[in-house]
Design an enzyme around this catalytic site. Structure first.
Site, PDB file in Angstrom:
ATOM      1  N   ASP A 187       0.861  -1.179   0.000  1.00  0.00           N
ATOM      2  CA  ASP A 187       0.000   0.000   0.000  1.00  0.00           C
ATOM      3  C   ASP A 187       0.901   1.234   0.000  1.00  0.00           C
ATOM      4  OD1 ASP A 187      -2.176   1.645   0.097  1.00  0.00           O
ATOM      5  OD2 ASP A 187      -2.710   1.200   2.177  1.00  0.00           O
ATOM      6  N   ASP A 218      -2.847   2.520  -6.065  1.00  0.00           N
ATOM      7  CA  ASP A 218      -1.823   2.574  -5.026  1.00  0.00           C
ATOM      8  C   ASP A 218      -1.739   1.338  -4.140  1.00  0.00           C
ATOM      9  OD1 ASP A 218      -4.253   3.001  -3.792  1.00  0.00           O
ATOM     10  OD2 ASP A 218      -3.579   4.678  -2.573  1.00  0.00           O
ATOM     11  N   GLU A 219      -2.370   0.250  -4.506  1.00  0.00           N
ATOM     12  CA  GLU A 219      -2.231  -0.949  -3.690  1.00  0.00           C
ATOM     13  C   GLU A 219      -2.450  -2.209  -4.517  1.00  0.00           C
ATOM     14  OE1 GLU A 219      -5.274  -1.756  -0.723  1.00  0.00           O
ATOM     15  OE2 GLU A 219      -6.591  -0.268  -1.636  1.00  0.00           O
TER      16      GLU A 219
END
Length: 368
Positions: A16, A112-113
């Site tokens: 993350d 983003d993850e």
């Protein structure tokens, strides 16, 4: 030969990125470094919404999905920056390339993850903790960004673990520690338990995982529906979901929240045309066409509706999309209304060639 089944213990990493959009802005603009940055809608006019905030801004209580006006009140010195999604997507592709050095089993969740299955990593490292450490270091060295990682034997626990030591954190929760960890976890920290469900649990006297474990599976389903079975399993650390690098794309679209309410067709149609262009660019990038066009409308009182039209064959051209969106909008009745958001999406995708996909990428809408 024995018939005894061999259980393979997976090695799962959840990566993350830390305050991703804001971190990219601070990396690319030296003037922003060390300062409270808010990425999202500007607070002027009616104001927009916070997409993400730097850790300097979070110290003042600024959070994602917060109205920008409230963020400004909490942190008057905050610098508001409009999102640059092309820059974030470019960084995401570079991060994804780092992941691919270690495994092909990558399941992006957003820009983003992502989950990574490194049960058998490409480099033969063997240790998921070491793989996570190397990935974090590569992201820092090559992209000047930081990531937090959670490591465990399943997706659910790995995701929770990645949030424990942010920013730039690394948390390992091994098989022998999972059940005790889940028992002490507050219910509102359970991934998949939203605010409404968490409030309901607390009213029932269920504040931690240990409290949830008092309920039988039937009682969990009785109180929370089908998802109750999932809660019953994950509170015991049971999550058999594999990392899936080929999750099916369900829909693709774009939307925009306007600085001021739109009240006439003359104001609404140009905005639909802008949104259509964004949608068409994304359709072309991912080589997709859809049989269903959906229009999303949010009014000034936050009431929201959707209207859709389906076609016998996949469509993806701007002319069809914009004409359909305008027709759907007019059919809702636009006299005496005030519209704060419009969105267009396509779904029910047909099998079409995807020449524009980067080699190695699955057909995720939000490539990591």
């Amino acid at each position: 030969m024995s018939d005894t089944a061999i259980t393979v213990v997976r090695k799962i990493i959840h990566i993350d990125m830390d305050a991703f959009y804001a971190s990219v802005e601070q990396r690319d603009n030296p003037d922003y470094r060390g300062k409270p940055i808010v990425v999202g809608g500007l607070p002027e006019g009616r104001g927009g919404v916070v997409a993400t905030a730097s850790y300097e801004a979070r110290k003042f209580g600024v959070r994602s999905a917060m109205p920008s006006k409230k963020a400004k009140q909490l942190c008057p010195q905050a610098i508001f920056v409009r999102p640059r999604f092309d820059a974030y997507k470019d960084a995401s592709r570079q991060i994804r390339e780092i992941f691919s050095r270690y495994t092909d089993l990558i399941e992006p969740l957003s820009l983003d993850e992502a989950y990574l299955d490194v049960t058998e990593d490409k480099l033969g490292i063997g240790s998921a903790i070491e793989v996570a450490t190397q990935i974090k270091q590569a992201i820092k060295d090559e992209l000047n960004l930081t990531a937090s990682a959670g490591v465990s034997i399943n997706k659910f626990v790995a995701k929770i673990a990645s949030d424990i030591n942010k920013p730039d954190g690394l948390k390992f929760i091994g098989p022998s520690s999972i059940e005790a960890f889940m028992e002490q976890l507050p219910v509102d920290k359970f991934y998949g338990v939203g605010r409404v469900t968490a409030d309901k649990m607390k009213r029932m006297g269920l504040h931690t995982g240990a409290d949830l474990k008092r309920l039988t599976e039937d009682e969990m389903q009785q109180h929370f529906g089908k998802v109750g079975r999932f809660y019953y399993r994950i509170v015991r650390g049971i999550d058999d979901r594999p990392v899936n690098p080929h999750r099916e794309t369900k829909s693709l679209g774009a939307e925009d929240t306007f600085p001021y309410d739109l009240t006439t067709a003359e104001e609404m149609f140009p905005e639909l045309e802008k949104i259509t262009k964004t949608v068409c660019d994304r359709l072309e990038r991912y080589g997709l066409k859809g049989r269903t066009i959906t229009l999303k409308i949010k009014y000034s009182d936050f009431r929201q509706i959707t209207r859709n039209q389906s076609f016998p064959h996949p469509v993806g051209d701007a002319e069809t999309i914009i004409s359909t969106a305008k027709s759907l909008l007019l059919a809702t009745g636009i006299d005496d209304v005030r519209i704060r958001l419009l969105g267009i999406s396509l779904s029910n995708f047909g099998e079409v060639e995807r020449p524009s996909l980067i080699k190695g990428d699955s057909n995720q809408l939000r490539l990591f």
